[in-house]
Design a protein around this motif. Structure first.
Motif, PDB file in Angstrom:
ATOM      1  N   THR A 147      -6.765 -12.268  -8.608  1.00 52.30           N
ATOM      2  CA  THR A 147      -7.563 -11.466  -7.685  1.00 52.30           C
ATOM      3  C   THR A 147      -7.791 -12.261  -6.404  1.00 52.30           C
ATOM      4  O   THR A 147      -7.812 -13.492  -6.416  1.00 52.30           O
ATOM      5  CB  THR A 147      -8.910 -11.079  -8.313  1.00 52.30           C
ATOM      6  OG1 THR A 147      -9.605 -12.276  -8.718  1.00 52.30           O
ATOM      7  CG2 THR A 147      -8.702 -10.202  -9.526  1.00 52.30           C
ATOM      8  N   GLN A 182       1.943  -5.347 -11.478  1.00 48.88           N
ATOM      9  CA  GLN A 182       1.054  -4.246 -11.121  1.00 48.88           C
ATOM     10  C   GLN A 182       0.151  -4.707  -9.980  1.00 48.88           C
ATOM     11  O   GLN A 182      -0.676  -5.597 -10.144  1.00 48.88           O
ATOM     12  CB  GLN A 182       0.225  -3.794 -12.320  1.00 48.88           C
ATOM     13  CG  GLN A 182       1.062  -3.172 -13.431  1.00 48.88           C
ATOM     14  CD  GLN A 182       0.229  -2.731 -14.611  1.00 48.88           C
ATOM     15  OE1 GLN A 182      -0.945  -3.071 -14.735  1.00 48.88           O
ATOM     16  NE2 GLN A 182       0.834  -1.955 -15.508  1.00 48.88           N
ATOM     17  N   THR A 184      -2.671  -3.804  -7.193  1.00 53.02           N
ATOM     18  CA  THR A 184      -3.762  -2.882  -6.926  1.00 53.02           C
ATOM     19  C   THR A 184      -4.297  -3.106  -5.527  1.00 53.02           C
ATOM     20  O   THR A 184      -4.593  -4.244  -5.143  1.00 53.02           O
ATOM     21  CB  THR A 184      -4.889  -3.059  -7.951  1.00 53.02           C
ATOM     22  OG1 THR A 184      -4.360  -2.906  -9.281  1.00 53.02           O
ATOM     23  CG2 THR A 184      -5.992  -2.042  -7.734  1.00 53.02           C
ATOM     24  N   SER A 185      -4.420  -2.003  -4.764  1.00 50.50           N
ATOM     25  CA  SER A 185      -4.925  -2.092  -3.394  1.00 50.50           C
ATOM     26  C   SER A 185      -6.429  -1.849  -3.367  1.00 50.50           C
ATOM     27  O   SER A 185      -7.048  -1.519  -4.384  1.00 50.50           O
ATOM     28  CB  SER A 185      -4.224  -1.070  -2.503  1.00 50.50           C
ATOM     29  OG  SER A 185      -4.589   0.241  -2.894  1.00 50.50           O
ATOM     30  N   ARG A 189      -5.223   2.241  -5.513  1.00 56.96           N
ATOM     31  CA  ARG A 189      -3.834   2.612  -5.797  1.00 56.96           C
ATOM     32  C   ARG A 189      -3.108   1.451  -6.459  1.00 56.96           C
ATOM     33  O   ARG A 189      -3.279   0.298  -6.074  1.00 56.96           O
ATOM     34  CB  ARG A 189      -3.119   3.006  -4.510  1.00 56.96           C
ATOM     35  CG  ARG A 189      -1.654   3.329  -4.693  1.00 56.96           C
ATOM     36  CD  ARG A 189      -0.996   3.698  -3.389  1.00 56.96           C
ATOM     37  NE  ARG A 189       0.442   3.890  -3.549  1.00 56.96           N
ATOM     38  CZ  ARG A 189       1.262   4.224  -2.566  1.00 56.96           C
ATOM     39  NH1 ARG A 189       0.795   4.393  -1.351  1.00 56.96           N
ATOM     40  NH2 ARG A 189       2.547   4.378  -2.805  1.00 56.96           N
ATOM     41  N   VAL A 190      -2.269   1.778  -7.471  1.00 56.82           N
ATOM     42  CA  VAL A 190      -1.527   0.755  -8.210  1.00 56.82           C
ATOM     43  C   VAL A 190      -0.034   0.974  -7.999  1.00 56.82           C
ATOM     44  O   VAL A 190       0.489   2.060  -8.286  1.00 56.82           O
ATOM     45  CB  VAL A 190      -1.863   0.795  -9.714  1.00 56.82           C
ATOM     46  CG1 VAL A 190      -1.044  -0.250 -10.467  1.00 56.82           C
ATOM     47  CG2 VAL A 190      -3.353   0.561  -9.929  1.00 56.82           C
ATOM     48  N   ASP A 191       0.635  -0.053  -7.463  1.00 57.15           N
ATOM     49  CA  ASP A 191       2.094  -0.045  -7.330  1.00 57.15           C
ATOM     50  C   ASP A 191       2.668  -0.971  -8.394  1.00 57.15           C
ATOM     51  O   ASP A 191       2.224  -2.120  -8.525  1.00 57.15           O
ATOM     52  CB  ASP A 191       2.522  -0.533  -5.943  1.00 57.15           C
ATOM     53  CG  ASP A 191       2.275   0.503  -4.869  1.00 57.15           C
ATOM     54  OD1 ASP A 191       2.997   1.505  -4.856  1.00 57.15           O
ATOM     55  OD2 ASP A 191       1.352   0.305  -4.050  1.00 57.15           O
ATOM     56  N   THR A 192       3.659  -0.482  -9.120  1.00 58.80           N
ATOM     57  CA  THR A 192       4.278  -1.290 -10.173  1.00 58.80           C
ATOM     58  C   THR A 192       5.703  -1.640  -9.783  1.00 58.80           C
ATOM     59  O   THR A 192       6.490  -0.752  -9.448  1.00 58.80           O
ATOM     60  CB  THR A 192       4.264  -0.546 -11.512  1.00 58.80           C
ATOM     61  OG1 THR A 192       2.908  -0.231 -11.866  1.00 58.80           O
ATOM     62  CG2 THR A 192       4.883  -1.397 -12.608  1.00 58.80           C
ATOM     63  N   SER A 215      -5.544  -7.275  -5.970  1.00 55.54           N
ATOM     64  CA  SER A 215      -5.261  -7.961  -7.226  1.00 55.54           C
ATOM     65  C   SER A 215      -3.818  -7.717  -7.642  1.00 55.54           C
ATOM     66  O   SER A 215      -3.229  -6.699  -7.290  1.00 55.54           O
ATOM     67  CB  SER A 215      -6.216  -7.514  -8.339  1.00 55.54           C
ATOM     68  OG  SER A 215      -5.972  -6.163  -8.691  1.00 55.54           O
ATOM     69  N   ARG A 217      -1.326  -8.174 -11.210  1.00 57.23           N
ATOM     70  CA  ARG A 217      -1.242  -8.465 -12.646  1.00 57.23           C
ATOM     71  C   ARG A 217       0.218  -8.564 -13.045  1.00 57.23           C
ATOM     72  O   ARG A 217       0.996  -7.646 -12.817  1.00 57.23           O
ATOM     73  CB  ARG A 217      -1.925  -7.364 -13.450  1.00 57.23           C
ATOM     74  CG  ARG A 217      -1.910  -7.600 -14.958  1.00 57.23           C
ATOM     75  CD  ARG A 217      -2.489  -6.408 -15.690  1.00 57.23           C
ATOM     76  NE  ARG A 217      -2.565  -6.642 -17.126  1.00 57.23           N
ATOM     77  CZ  ARG A 217      -2.806  -5.693 -18.023  1.00 57.23           C
ATOM     78  NH1 ARG A 217      -3.008  -4.436 -17.620  1.00 57.23           N
ATOM     79  NH2 ARG A 217      -2.863  -5.991 -19.299  1.00 57.23           N
TER      80      ARG A 217
END
Length: 243
Positions: A147, A182, A184-185, A189-192, A215, A217
């Protein structure tokens, strides 16, 4: 001008509508006053679709009013839809161009945790700047979570897999070959992104291009080497932002 009519030249036919003089049926104009004997045929008004192009066409009053309004509404809706679809694409191209023309600096996570870690190989070892120590994931499916204090434009990720940069030591240990990233904005929103690692020591660079990142992951999906006997080693992960 009224011309005299010869008395010895009688003609039978319809009378002139102006002066009443009889005229032969084939005549177009009166032989006495030259008035038109047959009215000009009226031209039927054009349908509305014939009035769109060219614009200077004679039309009946009100012809095509509602169809024209419908066409105008459809055009406006098409423009709105095009703007809705094209603006994000244009923004993406603009940001991508800035990524290529700009420079990149490394950004350090504010906090690093893991879903699991082998004894002596904590999650923080993956971001300490050293490749001879590593985060050890006990099993496939374990993840590393990084993070950041403030959102930033993530332009690239560099990953070092394995227990060492020395080839012999590298081959003795378990190392990831496939992972999901993964991202996260700040908006949630999560872009993978799927990362496929070359099974060799050394840095491996992956281009990103994602804005407002808070963050990241990394989830291990596959690994090589003595998996199960040794922890899966991730030597280092580095993040770069656009400046």
């Amino acid at each position: 001008m009224v011309r005299p009519v010869e008395v010895n030249n009688p003609q039978d036919g319809p009378p002139c509508p102006v002066c009443g003089t009889p005229n032969r049926p084939e005549r177009q104009f009166c032989r006495r006053c030259a008035a038109r004997l047959r009215p000009a045929a009226s031209v039927a008004p054009l349908p509305w679709w014939r009035t769109i192009w060219p614009f200077r066409r004679r039309v009946r009053v009100g012809s095509g009013r509602w169809p024209a309004r419908i066409v105008a509404v459809l055009v406006v809706l098409a423009l709105v839809l095009a703007a809705f679809l094209l603006v994000p694409v244009a923004r993406s191209l603009f940001e991508d161009t800035k990524d290529k023309l700009g420079s990149a600096n490394q950004v350090t996570p504010a906090n690093v945790t893991a879903s699991a870690e082998a004894p002596g190989h904590p999650a923080a070892a993956a971001t300490d700047g050293l490749t001879n120590v590593y985060w050890g994931a006990p099993a496939i499916g374990d993840s590393l979570i990084c993070t950041f204090a403030t959102p930033f434009r993530l332009v690239g990720v560099v990953v070092h897999t394995g227990v060492s940069t020395e080839p012999q030591e590298f081959n003795r240990g378990a190392r990831p070959t496939l992972a999901d990233l993964q991202i996260t904005s700040s908006t949630g929103r999560v872009d993978t992104r799927t990362l496929t690692f070359a099974d060799k020591p050394g840095p491996q660079t992956f281009r990103m291009g994602i804005s407002d990142v808070l963050s990241v992951r990394l989830i291990i999906r596959a690994a090589a080497g003595p998996v199960g006997e040794q922890p899966i080693a991730l030597g280092e992960i580095e993040f770069f932002k656009r400046t």
